[in-house]
Write an enzyme that holds these catalytic residues in place. Structure first.
Site, short mmCIF file in Angstrom:
data_model
loop_
_atom_site.label_atom_id
_atom_site.label_comp_id
_atom_site.label_asym_id
_atom_site.label_seq_id
_atom_site.Cartn_x
_atom_site.Cartn_y
_atom_site.Cartn_z
N ASP A 197 -3.58 -1.49 9.96
CA ASP A 197 -3.59 -1.42 8.49
C ASP A 197 -4.16 -2.67 7.82
O ASP A 197 -4.32 -2.69 6.60
CB ASP A 197 -2.15 -1.23 7.97
CG ASP A 197 -1.74 0.23 7.98
OD1 ASP A 197 -2.60 1.10 8.18
OD2 ASP A 197 -0.54 0.48 7.76
N LYS A 200 0.85 -1.19 0.00
CA LYS A 200 0.00 0.00 0.00
C LYS A 200 0.89 1.24 0.00
O LYS A 200 2.02 1.20 0.50
CB LYS A 200 -0.92 0.02 1.22
CG LYS A 200 -0.19 0.16 2.57
CD LYS A 200 -0.69 1.33 3.42
CE LYS A 200 0.41 2.00 4.20
NZ LYS A 200 0.53 1.69 5.59
O1 C5P Z 1 -2.03 -1.26 14.93
P1 C5P Z 1 -0.58 -1.52 14.85
O2 C5P Z 1 -0.15 -2.67 15.71
O3 C5P Z 1 -0.06 -1.64 13.45
O4 C5P Z 1 0.12 -0.23 15.43
C1 C5P Z 1 1.48 -0.21 15.84
C2 C5P Z 1 1.69 0.91 16.81
O5 C5P Z 1 1.57 2.17 16.15
C3 C5P Z 1 0.66 0.97 17.94
O6 C5P Z 1 1.08 0.20 19.03
C4 C5P Z 1 0.64 2.45 18.29
O7 C5P Z 1 1.73 2.75 19.13
C5 C5P Z 1 0.91 3.12 16.98
N1 C5P Z 1 -0.33 3.57 16.30
C6 C5P Z 1 -0.99 4.69 16.79
N2 C5P Z 1 -2.14 5.12 16.16
C7 C5P Z 1 -2.61 4.48 15.07
C8 C5P Z 1 -1.95 3.33 14.57
C9 C5P Z 1 -0.80 2.92 15.21
O8 C5P Z 1 -0.56 5.31 17.77
N3 C5P Z 1 -3.71 4.93 14.48
#
Ligand code: C5P
Length: 288
Positions: free
Chosen positions: A136, A10
């Site tokens: 994502d 993406k």
């Molecule tokens: O959701 P994912 O595990 O991919 O996100 C990784 C990290 O990125 C989360 O633990 C968070 O610290 C940060 N994040 C965030 N806000 C989002 C997406 C991710 O703070 N919308």
């Protein structure tokens, strides 16, 4: 029988952060689309109730930390399935690059197992399971073009963007999304105008789109890694019409109208940056 599922990368066309939430995540507004740089995920049935995962890349874990493993486990747990699967991932998307490679692999596993195990789940249902794996993953389940809200998991599909070619330039560093979000200073962010991006897509206006692309996370990633800013400047000087960082980076995306221009810019950047790709923007769902 081996089942293959494509896992496209993406790119973001805009990333805005609206505020920090009580659960530690951030509320975002992102416009994202897919390109034809893709991992290839092979799924085959295993005897016994287990998940084996392996990827041909030293930076990807071959165990339960792999998002593809988590996707298979989430599906098995939710539907109480006692089936085994072997997942082999051919990595073509650079790792920790802001291109959603791990999320796309997880999404490909959800789509592929839905077929292999004849679960008959809708993309909405798969996206809901994906949201428990990573912010994502729901977007990658659809694999089209979308406005993502919430922490990234609320997906509104929109038409493909008016851009056919992109150049991706990734410096030789990996970026942690968590670290970038943690260091973001919410005040005084250079917010992109998401409405204008959506208008440009609705009107299929390439130049309008290019004028409004933007990513607030660049403020953090470019200060952590000044080379990212230099690559951004090089991409602009080389003649890309729209330039921004993808996701939390470090990959810089250049948008152009024509293939010959994409190749010219690719040749100009190759000596300067370790990994450069010319990719075609897909932007529509190719998942079923
Ligand atoms: O959701 P994912 O595990 O991919 O996100 C990784 C990290 O990125 C989360 O633990 C968070 O610290 C940060 N994040 C965030 N806000 C989002 C997406 C991710 O703070 N919308």
């Amino acid at each position: 029988m081996v089942f293959f599922e494509s896992a496209p990368a993406k790119i973001t066309l805009s990333v805005d952060v609206l505020g920090k939430r009580d659960d530690g995540y951030h509320d975002v507004e992102m416009v994202m689309t897919t390109v034809d740089l893709a991992d290839r995920v092979a799924l085959s049935s295993l005897n016994g109730d287990r998940i084996d995962v392996s990827a041909d890349n030293q930076y990807v874990p071959n165990d339960e930390r792999n998002l593809a493993f988590k996707a298979a486990l989430a599906l098995k747990n939710k539907y109480h399935l006692t089936r085994g699967v072997r997942i082999d991932i051919e990595k073509n998307i650079p790792v920790s690059a802001g291109l959603g490679g791990g999320s796309s692999d997880a999404a490909a596993v959800l789509r592929g197992l839905n077929k292999l195990w004849k679960l008959n789940l809708s993309l909405e249902e798969l996206a809901e399971i994906g949201a428990g794996i990573g912010s994502d993953v729901p977007f990658c389940v659809y694999g089209s073009t979308a406005l993502a809200k919430g922490r990234g998991e609320i997906i509104e599909e929109i038409p493909p963007p008016p851009v056919k070619w992109a150049i991706l330039a990734k410096p030789n560093i990996g970026v942690s999304t968590r670290v970038v979000f943690n260091q973001l200073e919410i005040e005084n962010l250079p917010h992109p105008n998401t409405t204008k991006i959506l208008d440009a897509i609705a009107e299929q206006d390439f130049y309008k789109l290019c004028n409004h692309v933007g990513n607030v996370l660049e403020t953090v990633t470019t200060s952590l890694f000044p080379n990212v800013q230099r690559i951004k400047e090089k991409m602009t000087q080389a003649g890309a019409n729209g330039v921004l960082m993808s996701g939390s980076g470090p990959t810089i995306v250049g948008l152009v109208e024509h293939q010959y221009k994409a190749i010219r810019i690719y040749n100009g950047l190759r000596g300067f940056c370790d990994e450069v790709y010319v990719v075609r923007v897909i932007g529509h769902s190719n998942t079923c």
